[in-house]
Design a protein around this motif. Sequence first.
Motif, PDB file in Angstrom:
ATOM      1  N   ALA A  92       0.980  -1.243   0.035  1.00 30.52           N
ATOM      2  CA  ALA A  92      -0.092   0.069  -0.008  1.00 30.52           C
ATOM      3  C   ALA A  92       0.769   1.233  -0.180  1.00 30.52           C
ATOM      4  O   ALA A  92       0.213   2.509  -0.163  1.00 30.52           O
ATOM      5  CB  ALA A  92      -0.953   0.124   1.281  1.00 30.52           C
ATOM      6  N   GLY A  93       2.224   1.224   0.272  1.00 28.94           N
ATOM      7  CA  GLY A  93       3.101   2.272   0.115  1.00 28.94           C
ATOM      8  C   GLY A  93       2.899   3.016   1.731  1.00 28.94           C
ATOM      9  O   GLY A  93       3.643   3.981   1.821  1.00 28.94           O
ATOM     10  N   LEU A  94       2.730   2.270   2.809  1.00 28.51           N
ATOM     11  CA  LEU A  94       2.858   2.920   3.970  1.00 28.51           C
ATOM     12  C   LEU A  94       4.104   3.001   4.565  1.00 28.51           C
ATOM     13  O   LEU A  94       4.807   1.789   4.600  1.00 28.51           O
ATOM     14  CB  LEU A  94       1.914   2.039   4.919  1.00 28.51           C
ATOM     15  N   PRO A  95       4.427   4.187   4.934  1.00 23.52           N
ATOM     16  CA  PRO A  95       5.885   4.286   5.631  1.00 23.52           C
ATOM     17  C   PRO A  95       6.084   3.646   7.176  1.00 23.52           C
ATOM     18  O   PRO A  95       7.367   3.596   7.755  1.00 23.52           O
ATOM     19  CB  PRO A  95       5.953   5.684   5.269  1.00 23.52           C
ATOM     20  N   ALA A  96       4.992   3.622   7.771  1.00 16.08           N
ATOM     21  CA  ALA A  96       4.908   3.036   9.292  1.00 16.08           C
ATOM     22  C   ALA A  96       4.048   2.092   9.775  1.00 16.08           C
ATOM     23  O   ALA A  96       2.831   2.064   9.399  1.00 16.08           O
ATOM     24  CB  ALA A  96       4.973   4.306  10.145  1.00 16.08           C
ATOM     25  N   VAL A  97       4.191   1.111  10.537  1.00 16.97           N
ATOM     26  CA  VAL A  97       3.502   0.133  11.225  1.00 16.97           C
ATOM     27  C   VAL A  97       3.591   0.263  12.534  1.00 16.97           C
ATOM     28  O   VAL A  97       4.627   0.045  13.151  1.00 16.97           O
ATOM     29  CB  VAL A  97       3.704  -1.125  10.696  1.00 16.97           C
ATOM     30  N   VAL A  98       2.540   0.620  13.593  1.00 17.27           N
ATOM     31  CA  VAL A  98       2.464   0.620  14.931  1.00 17.27           C
ATOM     32  C   VAL A  98       1.762  -0.451  15.377  1.00 17.27           C
ATOM     33  O   VAL A  98       0.535  -0.441  15.100  1.00 17.27           O
ATOM     34  CB  VAL A  98       2.042   1.892  15.218  1.00 17.27           C
ATOM     35  N   SER A  99       1.965  -1.276  16.503  1.00 15.31           N
ATOM     36  CA  SER A  99       1.155  -2.358  17.069  1.00 15.31           C
ATOM     37  C   SER A  99       1.223  -2.129  18.662  1.00 15.31           C
ATOM     38  O   SER A  99       2.278  -1.670  19.200  1.00 15.31           O
ATOM     39  CB  SER A  99       1.561  -3.524  16.521  1.00 15.31           C
ATOM     40  N   ARG A 100       0.125  -2.645  19.247  1.00 15.53           N
ATOM     41  CA  ARG A 100       0.281  -2.550  20.653  1.00 15.53           C
ATOM     42  C   ARG A 100       0.822  -3.984  21.200  1.00 15.53           C
ATOM     43  O   ARG A 100       0.986  -4.165  22.222  1.00 15.53           O
ATOM     44  CB  ARG A 100      -1.384  -2.534  21.108  1.00 15.53           C
ATOM     45  N   SER A 101       1.328  -4.807  20.215  1.00 14.39           N
ATOM     46  CA  SER A 101       1.782  -6.195  20.385  1.00 14.39           C
ATOM     47  C   SER A 101       3.064  -6.160  19.782  1.00 14.39           C
ATOM     48  O   SER A 101       3.659  -5.258  19.298  1.00 14.39           O
ATOM     49  CB  SER A 101       0.624  -7.155  19.770  1.00 14.39           C
ATOM     50  N   ALA A 102       3.610  -7.415  19.539  1.00 13.79           N
ATOM     51  CA  ALA A 102       4.917  -7.757  19.028  1.00 13.79           C
ATOM     52  C   ALA A 102       4.897  -8.024  17.641  1.00 13.79           C
ATOM     53  O   ALA A 102       4.292  -8.371  16.901  1.00 13.79           O
ATOM     54  CB  ALA A 102       5.622  -8.875  19.801  1.00 13.79           C
ATOM     55  N   PRO A 103       6.031  -7.791  17.054  1.00 14.09           N
ATOM     56  CA  PRO A 103       6.487  -8.381  15.561  1.00 14.09           C
ATOM     57  C   PRO A 103       7.187  -9.606  15.740  1.00 14.09           C
ATOM     58  O   PRO A 103       7.831 -10.015  16.622  1.00 14.09           O
ATOM     59  CB  PRO A 103       7.561  -7.117  15.045  1.00 14.09           C
ATOM     60  N   THR A 104       7.259 -10.211  14.416  1.00 20.42           N
ATOM     61  CA  THR A 104       8.099 -11.385  14.557  1.00 20.42           C
ATOM     62  C   THR A 104       9.422 -11.102  13.870  1.00 20.42           C
ATOM     63  O   THR A 104       9.674  -9.845  13.455  1.00 20.42           O
ATOM     64  CB  THR A 104       7.491 -12.587  13.537  1.00 20.42           C
ATOM     65  N   ALA A 105      10.431 -12.028  13.925  1.00 21.91           N
ATOM     66  CA  ALA A 105      11.799 -11.684  13.875  1.00 21.91           C
ATOM     67  C   ALA A 105      11.949 -11.410  12.352  1.00 21.91           C
ATOM     68  O   ALA A 105      12.515 -10.585  11.753  1.00 21.91           O
ATOM     69  CB  ALA A 105      12.900 -12.912  14.103  1.00 21.91           C
ATOM     70  N   LEU A 106      11.169 -12.204  11.414  1.00 15.63           N
ATOM     71  CA  LEU A 106      11.137 -11.951  10.103  1.00 15.63           C
ATOM     72  C   LEU A 106      10.550 -10.577   9.604  1.00 15.63           C
ATOM     73  O   LEU A 106      10.823  -9.923   8.783  1.00 15.63           O
ATOM     74  CB  LEU A 106      10.429 -13.157   9.249  1.00 15.63           C
ATOM     75  N   THR A 107       9.734 -10.361  10.341  1.00 14.42           N
ATOM     76  CA  THR A 107       9.024  -8.960  10.242  1.00 14.42           C
ATOM     77  C   THR A 107       9.949  -7.943  10.248  1.00 14.42           C
ATOM     78  O   THR A 107      10.099  -7.074   9.494  1.00 14.42           O
ATOM     79  CB  THR A 107       7.508  -8.841  11.167  1.00 14.42           C
ATOM     80  N   VAL A 108      10.737  -8.085  11.524  1.00 15.31           N
ATOM     81  CA  VAL A 108      11.878  -7.183  11.782  1.00 15.31           C
ATOM     82  C   VAL A 108      12.772  -6.972  10.497  1.00 15.31           C
ATOM     83  O   VAL A 108      13.173  -5.690   9.956  1.00 15.31           O
ATOM     84  CB  VAL A 108      12.203  -7.261  12.802  1.00 15.31           C
ATOM     85  N   GLU A 109      13.226  -7.898  10.149  1.00 12.38           N
ATOM     86  CA  GLU A 109      14.411  -7.979   9.065  1.00 12.38           C
ATOM     87  C   GLU A 109      13.578  -7.378   7.566  1.00 12.38           C
ATOM     88  O   GLU A 109      14.170  -6.667   7.159  1.00 12.38           O
ATOM     89  CB  GLU A 109      14.823  -9.357   8.680  1.00 12.38           C
ATOM     90  N   LEU A 110      12.419  -7.880   7.488  1.00 12.81           N
ATOM     91  CA  LEU A 110      11.954  -7.414   6.259  1.00 12.81           C
ATOM     92  C   LEU A 110      11.461  -5.715   6.302  1.00 12.81           C
ATOM     93  O   LEU A 110      11.837  -4.806   5.349  1.00 12.81           O
ATOM     94  CB  LEU A 110      10.375  -7.831   5.944  1.00 12.81           C
ATOM     95  N   ALA A 111      11.258  -5.325   7.565  1.00 11.60           N
ATOM     96  CA  ALA A 111      10.759  -3.880   7.671  1.00 11.60           C
ATOM     97  C   ALA A 111      12.332  -2.954   7.697  1.00 11.60           C
ATOM     98  O   ALA A 111      12.239  -1.987   6.923  1.00 11.60           O
ATOM     99  CB  ALA A 111      10.316  -3.579   9.176  1.00 11.60           C
TER     100      ALA A 111
END
Length: 261
Positions: free
Chosen positions: A215-234
């Motif tokens: 979608a072209g979003l520059p930021a993702v904010v969550s009240r919970s946790a990301p996964t390790a792969l998510t952090v690498e991709l981000a």
Amino acid sequence: MSDLAQENTIHRYQNGNLTPTGDLLVREVPLTIFLNDSELATLVCSPGAYKELATGFLLTEGLIQTADDIAEITLREDEGLLWVQTDRPVPQVENFLRRQLASCCGKGRSGLYFVNDAAQLQPVNSPARFTAGDILAAARQLEENARLFRTTGGVHSAALAAGGRLLVMYEDIGRHNAVDKVLGHCLWQRLPVQDKALVLSGRVSSEILIKAVRAGLPAVVSRSAPTALTVELARDLNICLIGFARGERFNVYSGRERVVL
């Protein structure tokens, strides 16, 4: 809310006793999506916002790019069927939803992708920055507005935020569905997202992050946790990724330069 939840009689255990009581349970319904007359996928979702869900799903899976790609949408709500006709062919439908290990952004590290993502994901190019106060205000509003969750405990929330204010929000039994409904709404309303944040209640998986990138979003904010792969991709895809945004704190996993103190 009556179409999203239904009253049921249950037995609640407390202090050694089982007592009959009323309880609200979330409803779930299947929605089968057809793309150009081919059956594409069946999503199990909360009732409502079917057009937004379907188009957000097609957008975030890389099958359409703008609302102008859609020629017609037909919904038979009582049958749980929705048809989308596009003005151009979608050649990747045959491989849709197959997963493969693909080199991550040309860096030689394997990541789990949809086949139609593997060659198409590009880093998000946006100068957007977000203040710490706005990040926390958006997370707080998401919690305050999660009315269906408070009454049933059975849904996830997703919203689009700008300047600490929620512009659109959906609750759904599925985390992916809630995101798709938000982004489908933005697609139809032609609401730009390149300077806004996606705010979530639940875990940030790699597939959720890929939807944000699509979608072209520059930021993702969550009240919970990301996964390790998510952090690498981000980190590879230039996304500001924030987790555990609660109270007066949050964790920045990627994109520290986008956070303004």
